[in-house]
Each structure stands twice: as structure tokens, then as C-alpha cells.
Design a protein around this motif. Structure first.
Motif, PDB file in Angstrom:
ATOM      1  N   SER A 122       0.855  -1.195   0.000  1.00  0.00           N
ATOM      2  CA  SER A 122       0.000   0.000   0.000  1.00  0.00           C
ATOM      3  C   SER A 122       0.889   1.243   0.000  1.00  0.00           C
ATOM      4  O   SER A 122       2.048   1.181   0.433  1.00  0.00           O
ATOM      5  CB  SER A 122      -0.906   0.024   1.233  1.00  0.00           C
ATOM      6  OG  SER A 122      -1.813  -1.058   1.210  1.00  0.00           O
ATOM      7  N   PRO A 123       0.387   2.391  -0.488  1.00  0.00           N
ATOM      8  CA  PRO A 123       1.190   3.622  -0.460  1.00  0.00           C
ATOM      9  C   PRO A 123       1.654   3.932   0.970  1.00  0.00           C
ATOM     10  O   PRO A 123       0.876   3.816   1.920  1.00  0.00           O
ATOM     11  CB  PRO A 123       0.229   4.685  -0.980  1.00  0.00           C
ATOM     12  CG  PRO A 123      -0.766   3.931  -1.806  1.00  0.00           C
ATOM     13  CD  PRO A 123      -0.932   2.606  -1.125  1.00  0.00           C
ATOM     14  N   LEU A 124       2.904   4.334   1.114  1.00  0.00           N
ATOM     15  CA  LEU A 124       3.436   4.666   2.430  1.00  0.00           C
ATOM     16  C   LEU A 124       2.931   6.018   2.913  1.00  0.00           C
ATOM     17  O   LEU A 124       2.744   6.218   4.111  1.00  0.00           O
ATOM     18  CB  LEU A 124       4.969   4.668   2.379  1.00  0.00           C
ATOM     19  CG  LEU A 124       5.716   5.025   3.663  1.00  0.00           C
ATOM     20  CD1 LEU A 124       5.358   4.059   4.796  1.00  0.00           C
ATOM     21  CD2 LEU A 124       7.220   5.041   3.414  1.00  0.00           C
ATOM     22  N   PHE A 125       2.683   6.942   1.980  1.00  0.00           N
ATOM     23  CA  PHE A 125       2.285   8.303   2.341  1.00  0.00           C
ATOM     24  C   PHE A 125       0.958   8.690   1.690  1.00  0.00           C
ATOM     25  O   PHE A 125       0.684   8.315   0.545  1.00  0.00           O
ATOM     26  CB  PHE A 125       3.349   9.326   1.900  1.00  0.00           C
ATOM     27  CG  PHE A 125       4.686   9.164   2.558  1.00  0.00           C
ATOM     28  CD1 PHE A 125       4.872   9.540   3.882  1.00  0.00           C
ATOM     29  CD2 PHE A 125       5.763   8.645   1.853  1.00  0.00           C
ATOM     30  CE1 PHE A 125       6.114   9.398   4.494  1.00  0.00           C
ATOM     31  CE2 PHE A 125       7.001   8.495   2.453  1.00  0.00           C
ATOM     32  CZ  PHE A 125       7.182   8.872   3.783  1.00  0.00           C
ATOM     33  N   SER A 126       0.151   9.443   2.429  1.00  0.00           N
ATOM     34  CA  SER A 126      -0.946  10.197   1.822  1.00  0.00           C
ATOM     35  C   SER A 126      -0.371  11.570   1.485  1.00  0.00           C
ATOM     36  O   SER A 126       0.351  12.164   2.285  1.00  0.00           O
ATOM     37  CB  SER A 126      -2.121  10.324   2.789  1.00  0.00           C
ATOM     38  OG  SER A 126      -1.736  11.025   3.956  1.00  0.00           O
ATOM     39  N   LEU A 127      -0.676  12.078   0.291  1.00  0.00           N
ATOM     40  CA  LEU A 127       0.005  13.279  -0.194  1.00  0.00           C
ATOM     41  C   LEU A 127      -0.968  14.236  -0.867  1.00  0.00           C
ATOM     42  O   LEU A 127      -1.956  13.826  -1.472  1.00  0.00           O
ATOM     43  CB  LEU A 127       1.094  12.901  -1.202  1.00  0.00           C
ATOM     44  CG  LEU A 127       2.235  12.012  -0.680  1.00  0.00           C
ATOM     45  CD1 LEU A 127       3.005  11.403  -1.838  1.00  0.00           C
ATOM     46  CD2 LEU A 127       3.156  12.819   0.229  1.00  0.00           C
ATOM     47  N   ARG A 128      -0.634  15.524  -0.745  1.00  0.00           N
ATOM     48  CA  ARG A 128      -1.398  16.561  -1.431  1.00  0.00           C
ATOM     49  C   ARG A 128      -0.406  17.622  -1.908  1.00  0.00           C
ATOM     50  O   ARG A 128       0.415  18.104  -1.116  1.00  0.00           O
ATOM     51  CB  ARG A 128      -2.443  17.174  -0.490  1.00  0.00           C
ATOM     52  CG  ARG A 128      -3.380  18.188  -1.144  1.00  0.00           C
ATOM     53  CD  ARG A 128      -4.320  18.763  -0.099  1.00  0.00           C
ATOM     54  NE  ARG A 128      -5.241  19.731  -0.657  1.00  0.00           N
ATOM     55  CZ  ARG A 128      -6.486  19.476  -1.016  1.00  0.00           C
ATOM     56  NH1 ARG A 128      -6.954  18.245  -0.870  1.00  0.00           N
ATOM     57  NH2 ARG A 128      -7.272  20.415  -1.499  1.00  0.00           N
ATOM     58  N   LEU A 129      -0.463  17.977  -3.164  1.00  0.00           N
ATOM     59  CA  LEU A 129       0.442  18.961  -3.747  1.00  0.00           C
ATOM     60  C   LEU A 129      -0.263  20.299  -3.868  1.00  0.00           C
ATOM     61  O   LEU A 129      -1.338  20.387  -4.461  1.00  0.00           O
ATOM     62  CB  LEU A 129       0.902  18.479  -5.129  1.00  0.00           C
ATOM     63  CG  LEU A 129       1.831  19.418  -5.910  1.00  0.00           C
ATOM     64  CD1 LEU A 129       3.159  19.612  -5.188  1.00  0.00           C
ATOM     65  CD2 LEU A 129       2.057  18.870  -7.320  1.00  0.00           C
ATOM     66  N   GLY A 157       1.098  24.025  -4.847  1.00  0.00           N
ATOM     67  CA  GLY A 157       2.140  24.982  -5.182  1.00  0.00           C
ATOM     68  C   GLY A 157       3.520  24.462  -4.822  1.00  0.00           C
ATOM     69  O   GLY A 157       3.962  23.425  -5.331  1.00  0.00           O
ATOM     70  N   LYS A 158       4.200  25.163  -3.921  1.00  0.00           N
ATOM     71  CA  LYS A 158       5.537  24.755  -3.475  1.00  0.00           C
ATOM     72  C   LYS A 158       5.494  23.884  -2.226  1.00  0.00           C
ATOM     73  O   LYS A 158       6.530  23.599  -1.627  1.00  0.00           O
ATOM     74  CB  LYS A 158       6.403  25.990  -3.215  1.00  0.00           C
ATOM     75  CG  LYS A 158       6.691  26.818  -4.458  1.00  0.00           C
ATOM     76  CD  LYS A 158       7.781  27.846  -4.229  1.00  0.00           C
ATOM     77  CE  LYS A 158       7.367  28.938  -3.278  1.00  0.00           C
ATOM     78  NZ  LYS A 158       8.437  29.965  -3.146  1.00  0.00           N
ATOM     79  N   ASP A 159       4.296  23.475  -1.828  1.00  0.00           N
ATOM     80  CA  ASP A 159       4.113  22.717  -0.588  1.00  0.00           C
ATOM     81  C   ASP A 159       3.620  21.306  -0.896  1.00  0.00           C
ATOM     82  O   ASP A 159       2.648  21.120  -1.629  1.00  0.00           O
ATOM     83  CB  ASP A 159       3.098  23.444   0.299  1.00  0.00           C
ATOM     84  CG  ASP A 159       2.840  22.732   1.615  1.00  0.00           C
ATOM     85  OD1 ASP A 159       3.613  21.836   1.982  1.00  0.00           O
ATOM     86  OD2 ASP A 159       1.844  23.084   2.278  1.00  0.00           O
ATOM     87  N   VAL A 160       4.314  20.322  -0.322  1.00  0.00           N
ATOM     88  CA  VAL A 160       3.815  18.945  -0.342  1.00  0.00           C
ATOM     89  C   VAL A 160       3.349  18.624   1.074  1.00  0.00           C
ATOM     90  O   VAL A 160       4.150  18.622   2.013  1.00  0.00           O
ATOM     91  CB  VAL A 160       4.901  17.939  -0.772  1.00  0.00           C
ATOM     92  CG1 VAL A 160       4.341  16.519  -0.750  1.00  0.00           C
ATOM     93  CG2 VAL A 160       5.442  18.282  -2.150  1.00  0.00           C
ATOM     94  N   PHE A 161       2.058  18.393   1.225  1.00  0.00           N
ATOM     95  CA  PHE A 161       1.492  18.058   2.528  1.00  0.00           C
ATOM     96  C   PHE A 161       1.302  16.551   2.572  1.00  0.00           C
ATOM     97  O   PHE A 161       0.710  15.969   1.657  1.00  0.00           O
ATOM     98  CB  PHE A 161       0.153  18.761   2.734  1.00  0.00           C
ATOM     99  CG  PHE A 161      -0.458  18.518   4.092  1.00  0.00           C
ATOM    100  CD1 PHE A 161      -0.119  19.302   5.169  1.00  0.00           C
ATOM    101  CD2 PHE A 161      -1.370  17.480   4.281  1.00  0.00           C
ATOM    102  CE1 PHE A 161      -0.684  19.079   6.421  1.00  0.00           C
ATOM    103  CE2 PHE A 161      -1.935  17.242   5.518  1.00  0.00           C
ATOM    104  CZ  PHE A 161      -1.588  18.052   6.594  1.00  0.00           C
ATOM    105  N   GLY A 162       1.814  15.903   3.623  1.00  0.00           N
ATOM    106  CA  GLY A 162       1.727  14.452   3.651  1.00  0.00           C
ATOM    107  C   GLY A 162       1.678  13.879   5.046  1.00  0.00           C
ATOM    108  O   GLY A 162       1.725  14.597   6.043  1.00  0.00           O
TER     109      GLY A 162
END
Length: 458
Positions: A367-374, A376-381
Motif C-alpha cells: 500500500s502507499p506509504l504516504f498520503s500526499l497533497r500537492l 504549489g511549493k508545498d507537499v502536505f503528507g
């Protein structure tokens, strides 16, 4: 009874807004009936009492969204602030902006996800400890923000330490900004009890409330603002962690008698801590001051994952090493958030996109190790692993094997509380008759009700 509203007040009125995050109306009712909360009861007896309703999809039922709604009078669909630390993207006025336009000063003490205009001399502000790239105003408050932010964001990490110099700088700041004998006594007592009984260390979360209150009272007396906020997250924190020990019969997964004995009164302890703070606010307020208690939303028991062993959170041992561990480039700053989450602030949108795509490639147990949201210049995870894990389970990074436990640790207890859309909104004045609204009001209506206390229509 029918819904009630506040009578318009004199423009010279003052307001202290107590933002006690996620207090629960049913628990307040229960604890007051038991005689455990004398100051809450006093507040209630002379208040216009409302229950607020966030009335939103579960995805948006988060305090960092709902406090923005309360402060702006706008639902998420209009204010668009979705994450902690994103308030700087807000393009709408908050309560303090409206008051400043009317020449009234505000003091924002730790309020969650706030934005104020740089250089506005009517606003004194201490950012919340989850903020990123924000400066306290005036700069003399930055020492408190820096110290508390480090401790709050790493409170689950037993390996986290600050230097003696950090502690000395903080002590000097507090001595100059209202450190009270009662706070010294509380801290000394807590340190002593933890030294002889480590099971009590969970109580330390309430110590921040009292240090922050000392600063709040000090600045309030010095500035005499028309509007002041004081934010506390301690009860919300305890409810998320300890609800299953307060009401074990409501949870399919049974807790040990030892844990029930140890943590069964933890939530009551938190409410009584807030009750004592309200007593101090009564001492500060004069007859021209409205004291408003608000929670923005509340909680309820979380049982959804009990049949599978409970919902867990895993957090990196060292957030700042994420770029090194996972081969990321162009990361200017790593910003820890609550529990397992983080911001990766990159030097360009292109670097953020590259890091986002790279982190998407990592998996754990298929399963994916991270939940992620992109953004702009920020990756929230955040780490997606939420079940019980053998910490020796291998994890492969670019062909190299490490164990899951080398990178991550189990943060906090099993999740016990989840968000509920109903919140508290009580507006107290010494001679105000107790009125109780029969139906909940929209959370976004409360901004106008607060401004109405100043005779300002919105």
C-alpha cells in the motif's frame, strides 16, 4: 425555547473569546450536573447559550477549517482554507480586521490558523504552534512561539530534546512576560510527580495552558484590547486519546483495567483544568466585558477501527531527515503538523512536483506509504499506516532495506475520539439572563454575533 440573539451592545464594550477547542456540549452538561465545573456553571448561568453546527462534509470537519469559519463568518466553500498553516492564503476579513477598521485593538493569543495584516498596529498576535513561516507580532513574542511550537510538534517523540540555552531563554522570556507563582507551583509539582510516578506524564499537556495564560494576561493588562482571544487544545487532545478509558463500555475493543484506572478521569481532568482557567478570566474581566466560550466543533467516540485493533498513527523519528531518507531535493523546510503529518516547503513548484511524484512511489505492505497533497511549493503528507505493525518489518528505499521502526515510531494512544459538527457558543455578561437556544445555529453566524457585542453590524 425559541432561538435567541444578543441585544446590540455599547461600542465601548470589550470581548474575551475563550477558544477551548472541541469541548463537547453533552460532557459539559454531565460534568456541570456532577458539580465538577463551578466556573463553567457560573458562565452558563448568565449566558446566551447556543449550540453551533458546522454543517459540512466530514472531509471539512477539522478545527483548522472550522476556526477560520468562526473568525470570518464564511463556510469552507468561500474561505478555502483547508490545511493547518494555510491561513496566509486567506483573502477575506476576520473579526480583528473588521474591528481594526473601526479603530479597535485585538490580542490574538494562539488562535488556530489565523492571518492578520502586517504592520497593523491594532493587532497583537501569537501564532498557533502548528503554524509555518509566521512571525509573532510584535517580535518579542517570537521566543514563546518558537519554544512552544517545538514542544507541541514533537510532544510524542521521546527522543526530542531542547538545549539548556533554549530553556534559559524561555525562562527569561516568561519572567518578563507575566510568569505567575501559581504556574511555577504547577510546573514544579508536575515535574516532581512525574519523577516519582511516570504514569502522570500525560498531564503535562495542561501546563502549556497556564504558561500561555500568563502571557495572555500580561499582554491583556498592558494593551487593554477591545477584543482578545485565548486558544487551548488540551481537552481536544485528551478526548482524542482517552475517551475509550472514560466510557469503555462504548468501545468494542476492551481496555485493560490498569489503563482504565490510569486514564479514566483524564478527560474530566482536562475540563477541570479549563474550569480553573475560566475562574482566572472572571478575575480579569470587568462589568463591561463579554466573555464568550466557543469550541467551533466537538467530539464523539471513535470506534470504527476497533474490530481491526484500533486506529494508530506512525510518525517519523526526525521530520527534518525526511528529505535525506527518501532522496528529496529542493526542500527548504520541513514543517511538522499534528500526529503523523508534515509540510515539505520546497524552493519551487517544480521541486514540489518532483518530490510529490517521488514520495508516491514508496509503498509498505503493498500500500502507499504516504498520503500526499500537492499545493504549489508545498507537499502536505503523512504516513498512511494505521494498523498495528511489527516495527522490524522491512521497508525498501532505492534498493536499500531498513526496518519500519528505524524511520517511524508509534505516536500517541489508539484513536478514541472523532470530530462532531456541534460546538459550544456561550456569551456571558454579569447581568445577562440565561437564555438557551432550542436549535443549533450555523457556525458562520457567530462572527456577526461577536461583532454585535461591539455594536457593529455585519
Amino acid at each position: 425555547m425559541t432561538n435567541v440573539s444578543f441585544d446590540a451592545m455599547d461600542s465601548k464594550n470589550k470581548v474575551i473569546l475563550l477558544e477551548f477547542n472541541e469541548l463537547c456540549p453533552p460532557l459539559l452538561e454531565k460534568f456541570m450536573a456532577q458539580g465538577e465545573l463551578p466556573n463553567f456553571s457560573k458562565l452558563y448561568a448568565n449566558a446566551a447559550v447556543h449550540t453551533t453546527d458546522a454543517n459540512c462534509d466530514v472531509e471539512y470537519l477539522e478545527p483548522w477549517i472550522q476556526w477560520v469559519t468562526l473568525h470570518t463568518g464564511l463556510p469552507f466553500e468561500q474561505h478555502k482554507v483547508f490545511r493547518l498553516g494555510q491561513a496566509q492564503n486567506l483573502n477575506h476579513e476576520s473579526i480583528w480586521d473588521v474591528l481594526s477598521a473601526h479603530g479597535k485593538a485585538s490580542w490574538l493569543c494562539g488562535s488556530m490558523n489565523t492571518k492578520w495584516q502586517p504592520g497593523d498596529n491594532n493587532i497583537t498576535a501569537l501564532p498557533d504552534p502548528w503554524s509555518i513561516d509566521v512571525e509573532a507580532s510584535p517580535g518579542e513574542l517570537q521566543e514563546f512561539y518558537r519554544f512552544v511550537r517545538a514542544n507541541v510538534q514533537e510532544h510524542t517523540n521521546d527522543n526530542f530534546t531542547l538545549s539548556i540555552g533554549d530553556y534559559m531563554s524561555f525562562l527569561v522570556f516568561m519572567l518578563r512576560h507575566g510568569l505567575s507563582f501559581s504556574s511555577i507551583k504547577r510546573i514544579t509539582s508536575a515535574v516532581w510527580k512525574q519523577a516519582i510516578k511516570s504514569d502522570d506524564r500525560w498531564k503535562k499537556a495542561t501546563l502549556l495552558d497556564w504558561l500561555q495564560f500568563d502571557v495572555f494576561r500580561h499582554v491583556y493588562k498592558r494593551k487593554q484590547p477591545a477584543f482578545a482571544t485565548y486558544f487551548s487544545n488540551s481537552t481536544a487532545h485528551f478526548q482524542h486519546k482517552f475517551w475509550r478509558y472514560m466510557e469503555p463500555e462504548r468501545f468494542p475493543m476492551k481496555s485493560s483495567e490498569e489503563d482504565i484506572q490510569r486514564y479514566g478521569d483524564a478527560i474530566l481532568y482536562a475540563y477541570k483544568n479549563h474550569d480553573a482557567l475560566i475562574g482566572k478570566v472572571f478575575d480579569m474581566a470587568d462589568d463591561d466585558t463579554t466573555i464568550i466560550l466557543s469550541s467551533a466543533l466537538s467530539q464523539q467516540p471513535y470506534t470504527a477501527k476497533d474490530e481491526d485493533g484500533g486506529r494508530r498513527f506512525y510518525r517519523p523519528h526526525d521530520m527534518n531527515k525526511l528529505p535525506e531518507w527518501f532522496g528529496l531535493t529542493g526542500v527548504e523546510k520541513v514543517g511538522p503538523v499534528m500526529s503523523h503529518q508534515f509540510h515539505l516547503l520546497c524552493d519551487s513548484p517544480e521541486a514540489a512536483q518532483s518530490n510529490f511524484e517521488r514520495l508516491k512511489q514508496f509503498t509498505f505492505q503493498d500500500s502507499p506509504l504516504f498520503s500526499l497533497r500537492l499545493e504549489g511549493k508545498d507537499v502536505f503528507g503523512g504516513c498512511t499506516v494505521s494498523h498495528e505493525v511489527d516495527m522490524n518489518t522491512p521497508l525498501t528505499i532505492d534498493g536499500k532495506q531498513v526496518t519500519f521502526g528505524e524511520l517511524f515510531y508509534l505516536a500517541d494512544n489508539i484513536k478514541s475520539g472523532m470530530h462532531h459538527p456541534h460546538g459550544v457558543f456561550w456569551a456571558y455578561r454579569p447581568k445577562r439572563a440565561n437564555t438557551i437556544a432550542s436549535t443549533p445555529i450555523p457556525l458562520e453566524s457567530t462572527m456577526g454575533m461577536i461583532l454585535n457585542e461591539f455594536g457593529i453590524s455585519r
